[in-house]
Structures are given as structure tokens and as C-alpha cells.
Design a protein around this motif. Structure first.
Motif, short mmCIF file in Angstrom:
data_model
loop_
_atom_site.label_atom_id
_atom_site.label_comp_id
_atom_site.label_asym_id
_atom_site.label_seq_id
_atom_site.Cartn_x
_atom_site.Cartn_y
_atom_site.Cartn_z
N LEU A 1 49.02 42.82 64.50
CA LEU A 1 48.76 42.72 63.05
C LEU A 1 49.20 44.00 62.33
CD1 LEU A 1 45.25 41.01 63.08
CD2 LEU A 1 47.36 40.01 62.20
N GLU A 2 49.00 45.14 62.99
CA GLU A 2 49.46 46.40 62.40
C GLU A 2 50.98 46.34 62.15
OE1 GLU A 2 49.63 49.68 65.09
OE2 GLU A 2 50.03 51.13 63.51
N HIS A 3 51.73 45.92 63.17
CA HIS A 3 53.18 45.87 63.04
C HIS A 3 53.63 44.85 61.99
CE1 HIS A 3 54.96 47.91 66.84
NE2 HIS A 3 53.69 48.28 66.76
N ILE A 4 53.08 43.63 62.06
CA ILE A 4 53.56 42.55 61.18
C ILE A 4 53.22 42.85 59.72
CG2 ILE A 4 53.32 40.10 60.60
CD1 ILE A 4 52.62 39.65 63.62
N ILE A 5 51.98 43.29 59.48
CA ILE A 5 51.56 43.48 58.09
C ILE A 5 52.18 44.76 57.51
CG2 ILE A 5 49.55 43.85 56.58
CD1 ILE A 5 48.12 41.72 58.28
N ALA A 6 52.33 45.79 58.32
CA ALA A 6 53.03 46.98 57.82
C ALA A 6 54.45 46.61 57.39
CB ALA A 6 53.07 48.07 58.90
N THR A 7 55.10 45.78 58.20
CA THR A 7 56.47 45.35 57.87
C THR A 7 56.49 44.54 56.58
OG1 THR A 7 56.99 45.32 60.23
CG2 THR A 7 58.49 44.11 58.77
N ILE B 1 51.53 53.57 50.88
CA ILE B 1 51.67 54.83 51.61
C ILE B 1 51.39 54.62 53.10
CG2 ILE B 1 50.68 57.15 51.90
CD1 ILE B 1 50.29 57.18 48.86
N TYR B 2 50.39 53.80 53.40
CA TYR B 2 49.99 53.68 54.81
C TYR B 2 49.24 52.37 55.07
CZ TYR B 2 47.48 54.68 59.17
OH TYR B 2 46.98 54.60 60.45
N TRP B 3 49.47 51.78 56.23
CA TRP B 3 48.70 50.64 56.73
C TRP B 3 48.47 50.87 58.21
CZ3 TRP B 3 46.04 46.36 55.45
CH2 TRP B 3 45.82 45.39 56.44
N GLY B 4 47.22 50.89 58.64
CA GLY B 4 46.99 51.13 60.06
C GLY B 4 45.59 50.69 60.47
N PRO B 5 45.38 50.54 61.78
CA PRO B 5 44.11 50.00 62.28
C PRO B 5 42.98 51.03 62.32
CG PRO B 5 45.59 50.47 64.11
CD PRO B 5 46.35 50.82 62.85
N MET B 6 41.77 50.54 62.12
CA MET B 6 40.57 51.37 62.32
C MET B 6 40.32 51.51 63.82
SD MET B 6 37.94 49.76 59.58
CE MET B 6 38.21 49.92 57.82
N GLY B 7 39.88 52.66 64.23
CA GLY B 7 39.57 52.87 65.63
C GLY B 7 38.49 51.95 66.16
#
Ligand SMILES: [Zn+2]
Length: 174
Positions: A55-61, A74-80
Motif C-alpha cells: 500500500l505504501e508503494h501503490i498509494i505513494a505512486t 511531500i510524504y506518504w509512508g507507513p506508521m511503525g
């Protein structure tokens, strides 16, 4: 050590949704960090780690290619903690103003035939992906956002007076 502001949120009462986490002012420009919370912390299972990664890869794209929004992201990434994602956008929009963007972003996953950027040259753990699971979580969250778009509870974090949990512990994960 000071507790950072997001830890004043009562994590036992969070529902999935889109929440303003912090607003920064950088050289006179506002930058807003949102918590895009996909599952209920500590109540339901977190997102499977391989699905989270996909999901990180697809939605960031998706976000970085959307003609209306790509210059704002600026940024999209997963919560730890694997319960959601961080989204950082230029400006300071109310969470409700970005719900349609996120519905489109999560809806885009169901049409994905592959996860972008999974070559060893592009990804730090190229074996840890699961498109089938990613589609399942994305469809569930997109449906949730669609049916709760007008529910203010999905945009407002439950605040706590205390900066510690009931038994006095402090926590260092959002
Ligand atoms: Zn990766």
C-alpha cells in the motif's frame, strides 16, 4: 524528555479516519502532517506488514502522479505500529478536504495489476509485498471513508488530559 503532541491523543478511543497530527511553519509556509488511520489501534488487528508495504508503494505512486495533487504531496509512508499512514501535504487543509483524494487513492489499489517499484534496485525489502492483501485492506478502508464522509468523528482525534496511559505508562509509538 518532552512527550510529542501526538501522544496526547487517547489511542484507546481512536477510530479509523483522517486526522491532523501536526502543523509546521517552514519559512512562512504551512506544512500539515495527517494520520491516515486504517485500523482501530489496540482493538482490531493491525494491517499485515506485507500489505502495508505494498500500500505504501501503490498509494505513494498514485499521489505523486495525480495531476491535481502531486505538487502538494511531500510524504506518504507507513506508521511503525502498522495501523495507518502518515501523509504530509503543503498547506493546512482540514482533513475533510482531503477525504476524496484518499478515497481515490485507496480505490486505485483495486485496479493495480502489480506493485510499482519492487525491483531490488528500488525497494529495501522487495520480497515483502502482498498485492492481494493490499487490495483487501484498501477496499475496506475506501468503503469506510465513503460511508463515513459526513461523520465528523473520522476527522477529530479523541484528546486525553493525561500524557500517559491509565496505569501511568508513557508510550512512544503513534
Ligand atoms: Zn519498498
Amino acid at each position: 524528555m518532552d512527550l510529542i503532541p501526538s501522544f496526547s491523543v487517547d489511542h484507546t478511543k481512536i477510530v479509523p479516519g483522517i486526522f491532523e497530527s501536526r502543523v509546521d511553519d517552514i519559512a512562512g509556509n504551512k506544512i500539515t502532517t495527517y494520520d491516515v488511520r486504517v485500523t482501530r489501534p489496540n482493538i482490531e488487528p493491525c494491517v499485515d506488514v506485507s500489505a502495508m508495504h505494498s500500500l505504501e508503494h501503490i498509494i505513494a505512486t498514485f499521489l505523486r502522479n495525480d495531476p491535481d495533487w502531486k505538487d502538494e504531496v511531500i510524504y506518504w509512508g507507513p506508521m511503525g505500529c502498522l495501523t495507518g499512514f502518515y501523509l504530509i501535504l503543503k498547506g493546512n487543509r482540514a482533513p475533510k478536504e482531503i477525504v476524496d483524494l484518499l478515497i481515490r487513492a485507496f480505490d486505485s489499489v483495486k485496479d493495480s495489476e502489480e506493485v510499482p517499484g519492487v525491483e531490488p534496485e528500488n525497494c529495501g525489502n522487495c520480497c515483502m509485498h502482498n498485492l492481494v492483501y493490499a487490495k483487501w485492506y484498501a477496499a475496506k478502508f475506501a468503503d469506510y471513508l465513503k460511508s463515513n464522509k459526513d461523520n465528523d468523528a473520522i476527522y477529530t482525534y479523541p484528546k486525553t488530559e493525561r500524557l500517559a496511559t491509565e496505569d501511568g505508562r508513557q508510550f512512544f509509538d503513534s
